[in-house]
Design an enzyme around this catalytic site. Structure first.
Site: not given
Ligand code: ACM
Ligand code: ZN
Length: 545
Positions: A177, A206, A276, A339-340, A412, A439, A487-489
């Site tokens: 990110r 990502d 991702h 994930d996701e 997580w 974050d 996480w660095t959004e």
């Molecule tokens: C995550 O925070 N999507 C692993």
């Protein structure tokens, strides 16, 4: 009279000036007994058993050089043969590192009298941790690069016997990110090492950018590492229009891996798949279900556009990427994300649906056919990586459908993933958003805090984390440890990154290291204020006070 008083005051000061206190050591050692007396380390000879590996010997030599420099009294380093025997006979003085194969791999002991300090360890890790403990006992200036006089370079006579509670003491960094240059990554590793963390989980790919050079797929570092702007603040419809990108060459990756290893840290790279993956699709659109066109995302969130796993070329891509990664990263694990991964495209894609039919996958009321399809991908990648001598870790979504033995689950979305995984015989790492998402905001009053993703993980919250809560006692052996994620959004500068990391990572270090029941929040907060903030100041880190 006045001179006498001055002399008396000086003597009193010298007596009170603490040789670093044992309960100021962070993370707090397992066992530490104070004895009478102290030992001056400035100017002391430093000797290291040549039986330790070159990395350990170099770390001891670097410590001796640093101590000599900052204290203004050189500490001559040597690595003589027969050190063990000489120590046993009581002949050597100074600071001595001897190999003791009877100690556990990450254990060390530190036996200090007023004549000498003897460190015992069986491996590089033990030596590195003993060095960190010695630094914690010295004035904070040992972390800096300035020579300072008028400090007491002494440590208390004591016996420390120490080893970590958990083998996995992780810290994650999202380089997708926002991209962090090699120098900032090294600073990150330095501060991890100061607090005895040993796993660096590096999120390299990502939707918003691919960050690792892959020789067989050059467009990843020509196209996929770029995005055409970034959303502004929290406005998902905005775009600053500034092209943003960056990637690590394989040479830089090797440099970081070696730098980490010299600090006792294993790098665990993550290629997030099969979701991702939008940035990769922007370079190789033929790997998607629709064929694109695709562009690396300029906003945060989770893209619906994922790898088409109905195509064999997708597996060729993944196996080629992972083969190059397996060469670059010597650790035993590769993190494959998982994930996701939205399943909307797979539901509509003729090739994904054809594979579902060929495999005979069906909705069974517990999971959908598409969730089982992701399990198929996970298993194929797991089997492929096994041929490279690697094990997989995935985010807890990999438990959906069917997970093959040997996978490790990173929990997580809560603790449930680790509870379920360990119950079923999988290894697991705890990294729940509730306690381990750095974050998230650090204060209940977000008004004074920088822009962030929301949520709340205070210092006290992470410090209170009980990793084994809800884990069946017979499954506790499957809990490898604890990790925090960054996480660095919403984080784009090194100062902000360090502000989010610190001091929470220091609290995390005691969760990871200290045996059950040893943590004491009041002590920790005092030590943080009196000892660790000066340490961070000397080392030049930004942090939240
Ligand atoms: C995550 O925070 N999507 C692993
Ligand atoms: Zn498809």
């Amino acid at each position: 009279m006045k001179r006498l008083l001055t002399l008396l005051a000086a003597c009193l000061l010298a007596l009170c000036a603490r040789a670093g206190a044992l309960d100021d050591i962070v993370p707090l050692p397992n066992k530490a007994e104070l004895r009478k007396g102290s030992l001056r380390l400035s100017g002391a000879p430093v000797k290291c058993d040549p039986a330790f590996d070159a990395v350990a010997r170099e770390a001891v030599a670097a410590f001796a050089a640093q101590l000599g420099y900052v204290s203004g009294r050189a500490c001559p380093f040597s690595a003589p043969l027969g050190l063990g025997g000489a120590v046993a006979s009581g002949k050597v003085k100074g600071l001595i590192f001897v190999k003791d194969a009877s100690l556990a791999p990450e254990a060390y002991s530190l036996d200090v009298s007023s004549r000498r300090a003897v460190v015992r360890a069986s491996s590089r890790s033990g030596v590195l941790y003993a060095l960190q403990t010695l630094r914690q006992l010295l004035p904070a200036a040992i972390y800096g690069s300035k020579a300072v006089d008028r400090q007491r370079w002494v440590i208390p006579a004591c016996l420390i016997e120490d080893s970590p509670r958990f083998a996995w003491r992780g810290m994650h960094l999202d380089s997708s990110r926002h991209f962090w240059g090699v120098d900032e990554v090294k600073r990150y590793l330095d501060v991890m090492a100061m607090y005895k963390l040993n796993r660096f989980h590096w999120h390299l790919t990502d939707d918003q950018g691919w960050r690792i050079e892959i020789k067989a797929y050059p467009l990843l570092s020509q196209i996929a590492c770029w995005r055409e702007g970034t959303m502004v603040g929290r406005d998902f419809n905005s775009n600053d229009g500034i092209r943003y990108g960056g990637f690590y060459t394989q040479e830089e990756i090797r440099e970081v891996v070696d730098y980490a290893a010299a600090r006792g840290i294993t790098v665990v790279p993550e290629i997030d798949l099969p979701g991702h993956m939008l940035a990769a699709l922007s370079a190789y659109p033929e790997l998607g279900c629709t064929g694109g066109p695709y562009a690396a995302w300029t906003r945060w969130g989770v893209s619906d556009q994922v790898l088409c796993v109905g195509k064999e070329s997708t597996f060729t891509f993944l196996e080629t990427v992972l083969s190059e990664m397996a060469e670059l990263f010597p650790g035993e694990y590769i993190h494959i994300g998982g994930d996701e991964c939205p399943k909307d495209e797979w539901k509509k894609c003729p090739e994904c649906q054809a594979l579902i039919r060929r495999l005979g996958l069906k909705d069974d009321g517990r999971f959908t056919a598409e969730q089982y399809l992701q399990s198929y991908v996970t298993k194929r990648i797991q089997d492929f990586l096994a041929t490279k001598g690697k094990k997989i870790i995935g985010w807890d979504e990999i438990l959906e459908g069917e997970l093959a033995p040997g996978a490790t689950v990173m929990s997580w979305r809560g603790r449930e993933g680790a509870q379920e995984a360990s119950r079923k015989g999988f290894d697991a790492i705890l990294s729940p958003t509730s306690h381990c998402y750095f974050d998230y905001c650090q204060s209940e009053d977000p008004s004074g805090e920088p822009l962030g993703i929301g949520g709340l993980v205070t210092l006290e919250r992470i410090y209170s984390f009980d990793p084994l809560e809800g884990i069946a006692p017979e499954a506790a052996g499957h809990i490898l440890g604890v990790q925090a994620n960054l996480w660095t959004e919403y984080i784009s500068t090194p100062e902000h990154l360090e502000y989010m990391l610190l001091p929470r990572m220091i609290a995390l270090s005691e969760v990871q290291w200290c045996r059950e029941g040893a943590r004491d929040e009041a002590r920790f907060l005092r030590v943080l204020r009196e000892h660790e903030y000066p340490v961070l100041d000397a080392a030049g880190y930004n942090y939240r006070k």
